[in-house]
Design a protein around this motif. Sequence first.
Motif, PDB file in Angstrom:
ATOM      1  N   CYS A  75      36.147  31.411 157.521  1.00 43.73           N
ATOM      2  CA  CYS A  75      36.958  32.524 157.549  1.00 43.73           C
ATOM      3  C   CYS A  75      36.943  33.099 158.933  1.00 43.73           C
ATOM      4  O   CYS A  75      35.838  33.333 159.492  1.00 43.73           O
TER       5      CYS A  75
ATOM      6  N   TRP B 150      40.960  39.653 161.004  1.00 39.94           N
ATOM      7  CA  TRP B 150      42.396  39.579 160.776  1.00 39.94           C
ATOM      8  C   TRP B 150      43.210  39.575 161.954  1.00 39.94           C
ATOM      9  O   TRP B 150      43.135  40.597 162.882  1.00 39.94           O
TER      10      TRP B 150
ATOM     11  N   TYR C  29      40.293  40.967 154.210  1.00 42.92           N
ATOM     12  CA  TYR C  29      40.447  41.783 155.212  1.00 42.92           C
ATOM     13  C   TYR C  29      40.874  43.358 154.693  1.00 42.92           C
ATOM     14  O   TYR C  29      42.060  43.648 155.009  1.00 42.92           O
TER      15      TYR C  29
ATOM     16  N   GLN D 130      36.475  36.108 161.694  1.00 41.84           N
ATOM     17  CA  GLN D 130      35.866  37.432 161.490  1.00 41.84           C
ATOM     18  C   GLN D 130      36.771  38.463 161.475  1.00 41.84           C
ATOM     19  O   GLN D 130      36.314  39.574 160.977  1.00 41.84           O
TER      20      GLN D 130
ATOM     21  N   LEU E 242      36.351  41.019 158.307  1.00 42.64           N
ATOM     22  CA  LEU E 242      36.190  40.104 157.141  1.00 42.64           C
ATOM     23  C   LEU E 242      35.429  40.786 156.349  1.00 42.64           C
ATOM     24  O   LEU E 242      34.140  41.484 156.865  1.00 42.64           O
TER      25      LEU E 242
ATOM     26  N   THR F 179      34.180  36.903 150.925  1.00 44.30           N
ATOM     27  CA  THR F 179      34.754  35.580 150.873  1.00 44.30           C
ATOM     28  C   THR F 179      34.853  35.291 149.152  1.00 44.30           C
ATOM     29  O   THR F 179      33.598  35.755 148.425  1.00 44.30           O
TER      30      THR F 179
ATOM     31  N   CYS G 297      39.500  34.685 151.769  1.00 42.96           N
ATOM     32  CA  CYS G 297      38.938  35.653 152.889  1.00 42.96           C
ATOM     33  C   CYS G 297      39.509  37.151 152.712  1.00 42.96           C
ATOM     34  O   CYS G 297      40.875  37.110 152.769  1.00 42.96           O
TER      35      CYS G 297
END
Length: 309
Positions: A37, A41, A76, A39, A88, A91, A74
């Motif tokens: 993922c 968006w 956000y 870190q 993030l 998960t 993931c």
Amino acid sequence: MRLVHWIGAALAAVVTCVAVVQVARSASGGPPVPASCPQRWGGEGIGGWVPAAADIDGADESLVPGSPVRALICAYPGDNTHPGGERLAGTRTLADQAGAMARDLGYLPVTDTPRGGPCTLMGGPMTNYLIRFAYPDGRALWVGSAQEVNSCVTTTNGTVGSRSYVGPGITAAYRTGVWKPTRSDDPCSGSAGRRGQDERMVPEGAVSVVVCGQISYPERPPRREYGEQVARELATALNSLGTRPSDNMCQRGEGTDDREFRLMFGYRDGPPADVRISAGCTPGIDNDLLQADLDDSVRDRVARLAPPP
């Protein structure tokens, strides 16, 4: 003439939600799909972003083609008044559920240029999501989506996108590890749409249809249900009309017919196909991706099948 939004008078304030799908270079000519993922968006909006587009056969026709064996979700979280750049927060990995999730997302109607639609203006929390689908041969594909209060989200794999709203289902899968698409118990409400509706008003194979009357909150709208013969005859009539890409709006003249109907075509497998009829509007038929003018033959047919007001 006055402009009428398809979502109806119940939503007093609307704004066109323009979906911009941001993608990296395709995998065949750019960086590989990341293995973990990001870190942050990387998009500037609500959904509609992936870190890299994948070179997977069928990705230009379906959000998730083929049979992936694992899905990494993931999350956000942020606020829909200032979207973009969220960190993030966590998960979740799905193994046994990955195939079912891919199958259901693959049924969503897609286009290579998702159009914006009317959105309510409520501010509040939202969560952007990335889902990394891993395939047995080591390749992977990202899907970007979101959950937010206005349901105004684009879901994309970097090549095609969908306006069908799946945020609550992704949130539930992230929290519980179980994928179960969230659908309304009432066939006349909620969002709907089926792959293929970018090419024809009603995709082939319908086995039933529910004709829904005018929505009157908080009451459930009246409806009538019909079997396969009626569904296919009605689908044929709708598909015989000339279509064009939908802008999710129509124009209504003063004193015109104000009847509105929703047609929910059912299938043996997968989600329904949703078609809306507005008798006094031009154009009078819309499925979110295509629209068409309502002729007298189809208007009369729908009126005969409709429930009493």
